[in-house]
Scaffold this active site. Structure first.
Site, short mmCIF file in Angstrom:
data_model
loop_
_atom_site.label_atom_id
_atom_site.label_comp_id
_atom_site.label_asym_id
_atom_site.label_seq_id
_atom_site.Cartn_x
_atom_site.Cartn_y
_atom_site.Cartn_z
N LYS A 2 -58.60 18.67 -8.47
CA LYS A 2 -57.23 18.85 -9.01
C LYS A 2 -56.20 18.54 -7.91
O LYS A 2 -55.21 17.85 -8.16
CB LYS A 2 -57.03 20.27 -9.53
CG LYS A 2 -57.86 20.62 -10.76
CD LYS A 2 -57.40 19.85 -11.98
CE LYS A 2 -58.19 20.19 -13.23
NZ LYS A 2 -57.96 19.25 -14.34
N ARG A 14 -67.24 38.40 -6.66
CA ARG A 14 -67.70 37.01 -6.83
C ARG A 14 -67.13 36.18 -5.68
O ARG A 14 -65.93 36.28 -5.38
CB ARG A 14 -67.21 36.49 -8.19
CG ARG A 14 -67.70 35.12 -8.55
CD ARG A 14 -67.34 34.75 -9.98
NE ARG A 14 -65.89 34.63 -10.18
CZ ARG A 14 -65.31 34.32 -11.33
NH1 ARG A 14 -66.06 34.11 -12.43
NH2 ARG A 14 -64.01 34.23 -11.43
N SER A 23 -53.95 22.94 -11.93
CA SER A 23 -54.40 24.33 -11.97
C SER A 23 -53.79 25.12 -10.81
O SER A 23 -53.54 24.56 -9.73
CB SER A 23 -55.92 24.34 -11.83
OG SER A 23 -56.38 25.64 -11.55
N ARG A 42 -54.97 38.79 -12.55
CA ARG A 42 -54.64 37.39 -12.85
C ARG A 42 -53.47 37.31 -13.82
O ARG A 42 -53.18 38.24 -14.55
CB ARG A 42 -55.84 36.67 -13.50
CG ARG A 42 -57.05 36.54 -12.60
CD ARG A 42 -56.83 35.54 -11.47
NE ARG A 42 -58.00 35.40 -10.61
CZ ARG A 42 -58.29 36.19 -9.58
NH1 ARG A 42 -57.50 37.21 -9.27
NH2 ARG A 42 -59.37 35.97 -8.86
N ASP A 89 -62.00 11.27 -25.92
CA ASP A 89 -62.84 12.40 -25.50
C ASP A 89 -64.30 11.99 -25.66
O ASP A 89 -64.67 11.42 -26.69
CB ASP A 89 -62.52 13.62 -26.41
CG ASP A 89 -62.99 14.94 -25.81
OD1 ASP A 89 -64.18 15.03 -25.47
OD2 ASP A 89 -62.17 15.87 -25.69
N LEU A 104 -63.43 35.39 -17.68
CA LEU A 104 -63.40 36.78 -18.13
C LEU A 104 -63.22 36.94 -19.64
O LEU A 104 -63.99 37.66 -20.29
CB LEU A 104 -62.28 37.52 -17.38
CG LEU A 104 -62.13 38.99 -17.72
CD1 LEU A 104 -63.41 39.76 -17.42
CD2 LEU A 104 -60.95 39.61 -16.96
N PHE A 162 -52.15 28.87 -14.99
CA PHE A 162 -52.75 30.09 -14.47
C PHE A 162 -53.98 30.39 -15.35
O PHE A 162 -54.85 29.54 -15.41
CB PHE A 162 -51.68 31.17 -14.31
CG PHE A 162 -50.90 30.86 -13.03
CD1 PHE A 162 -50.04 29.75 -12.97
CD2 PHE A 162 -51.13 31.56 -11.87
CE1 PHE A 162 -49.42 29.37 -11.78
CE2 PHE A 162 -50.50 31.20 -10.68
CZ PHE A 162 -49.65 30.11 -10.63
N PHE A 218 -56.20 15.59 -19.82
CA PHE A 218 -56.98 16.82 -19.65
C PHE A 218 -58.42 16.53 -19.21
O PHE A 218 -59.05 17.40 -18.63
CB PHE A 218 -57.12 17.56 -20.99
CG PHE A 218 -55.87 18.17 -21.54
CD1 PHE A 218 -55.37 19.35 -21.01
CD2 PHE A 218 -55.20 17.60 -22.61
CE1 PHE A 218 -54.24 19.94 -21.54
CE2 PHE A 218 -54.06 18.18 -23.13
CZ PHE A 218 -53.58 19.35 -22.60
N TYR A 229 -64.24 21.64 -7.56
CA TYR A 229 -63.42 21.53 -8.77
C TYR A 229 -61.93 21.58 -8.41
O TYR A 229 -61.14 20.71 -8.79
CB TYR A 229 -63.77 22.66 -9.76
CG TYR A 229 -62.65 22.93 -10.74
CD1 TYR A 229 -62.39 22.04 -11.77
CD2 TYR A 229 -61.83 24.05 -10.61
CE1 TYR A 229 -61.33 22.26 -12.64
CE2 TYR A 229 -60.77 24.28 -11.47
CZ TYR A 229 -60.53 23.38 -12.48
OH TYR A 229 -59.48 23.60 -13.33
N ASP A 289 -63.29 34.61 -5.01
CA ASP A 289 -62.23 35.24 -5.80
C ASP A 289 -61.15 35.86 -4.92
O ASP A 289 -61.44 36.43 -3.87
CB ASP A 289 -62.81 36.35 -6.69
CG ASP A 289 -63.35 35.82 -7.99
OD1 ASP A 289 -63.20 34.61 -8.25
OD2 ASP A 289 -63.94 36.61 -8.76
#
Ligand code: UFG
Length: 342
Positions: A152, A291, A124, A230, A31, A199, A177, A80, A148, A294
């Site tokens: 993935k 946003r 993701s 979500r 890392d 959130l 999720f 990750f 982004y 979304d």
């Protein structure tokens, strides 16, 4: 034999270190501490009473990776490490493509050099195209809309090609999720830099008094109360999913994708209320514009992970709220308040 965990000092990474150590694996972390803290790993050691060896390196750096594989007997990898802010990726796409893709390509090359062919990849739900119906299943149409998400998706494609050409490789693509919550101890949790984009950390920072009020992005979606829905999943459940996926990857060959979600949608206002009920704290809010990017509703069908990996989420929204709050109130500035943080 050890498992290398890249990005192991981050939010999901640190919880996965705990669960992997608890399951009896030895863990080595790579890392660069760009968006994570060495204090998280110290606390992983405190929770598990086991040692974690940290290499403070950039996963793009092949020479540094070779040192890790030379100095340790690595059996498999959980990957990750990567940038993860959607908005930032739109502003700085090359930063995302360079970092997320080159780190993965370097890792695959070095794994090949050292004959290590078992990988669990942190993907993701954002890889799914926006026009699918819900619940999302692994065979649905793919298509990310921001850089982004595209990193993935591109990495998934690379790993699928790698496995098709090299049948002795095994890769589990884990499509998360919305991970929230924190370890029950209150010692590790999410520690976003600056104002949170997501959130749950936003709600908990309003509750602790760091932010004034929650902006609810849109109340005119086609959902129960008009706010976005979500599939929130407890980070400890998610971390346990990695333990199961690693067991699968060590025994199989090929590349397969798995949704890690609960199968249930919760709206913004429902999550706010659940948080207030679980913690007794007030979370004032205003309705703000939608946003960009979304979707109204995103949730998983998690049956494949249950069938193939023998994994199922066990913790509910109340656990997620209580555990987030324990972490937030004990660590109002995340790891920054610790003298050992970096
Ligand atoms: N929301 C608000 N106010 C906020 C933040 C979020 O109302 O301050 C709303 C959003 O509009 C959305 C919901 O809360 O309806 C969840 O938003 P998050 O930002 O927490 O999560 P997203 O579903 O947008 O994105 C997350 C991860 C991504 C990942 C994606 C996969 O942040 O990395 O899930 O679906 F790609």
């Amino acid at each position: 034999m050890s498992i290398l965990i890249t990005g192991g000092a981050g939010f999901i990474g640190s919880h996965t270190c705990v669960e992997m150590l608890t399951a009896g694996y030895d863990v080595i972390v790579a890392d660069n501490l760009y968006n994570s803290s060495i204090e998280a790993l110290r606390r992983v050691e405190e929770i598990t009473n086991k040692k974690v060896k940290l290499y403070e390196v950039d996963v793009c750096d092949k020479y540094a990776l070779r040192t890790i594989f030379t100095e340790n007997s690595i059996e498999a990898v959980i990957h990750f490490a990567g940038y993860k802010a959607v908005g930032e990726s739109v502003e700085k796409p090359m930063m995302y493509y360079n970092n997320n893709l080159i780190s993965t390509l370097s890792l695959i090359d070095v794994m090949n050099e050292f004959n290590v062919k078992n990988l669990v990849f942190s993907s993701s739900a954002t890889v799914y195209a926006g026009d699918n119906s819900v619940p999302l299943t692994e065979d649905m149409k793919l298509g990310a809309i921001n850089p982004y998400g595209k990193t993935k998706l591109f990495i998934e494609e690379i790993l699928r090609d790698l496995c098709a050409a090299n049948p002795d490789w095994c890769v589990a693509l884990l499509r998360y999720f919305n991970p929230i919550g924190a370890h029950k101890s209150g010692l590790i949790g999410e520690s976003p830099k600056g104002i949170p984009n997501n959130l749950m950390p936003y709600i908990s920072q309003v509750a602790v008094g760091k932010l004034k009020r929650l902006n609810v992005f849109g109340d005119d979606y086609e959902t129960r109360d008009g706010t976005g829905s979500r599939d929130y999943i407890h980070v400890v459940d998610l971390a346990k999913g990695h333990v199961k996926a690693m067991a699968w990857a060590l025994k199989n060959t090929g590349c397969d994708a798995f949704n890690l979600g609960t199968g249930t949608g919760t709206t913004v206002l429902e999550l706010r209320k659940a948080f207030m009920d679980a913690t007794g704290m007030d979370v004032p809010y205003v309705i703000a514009p939608r946003r960009a990017g979304d979707l109204a509703e995103v949730y998983a069908l998690p049956d494949k992970a249950e069938k193939v990996l023998n994994w199922k989420a066990e913790l509910n929204i109340q656990d997620m709220c209580e555990d987030t709050w324990r972490w937030q109130k004990n660590n109002p500035s995340g790891y920054e308040c610790s003298s050992k943080s970096k």
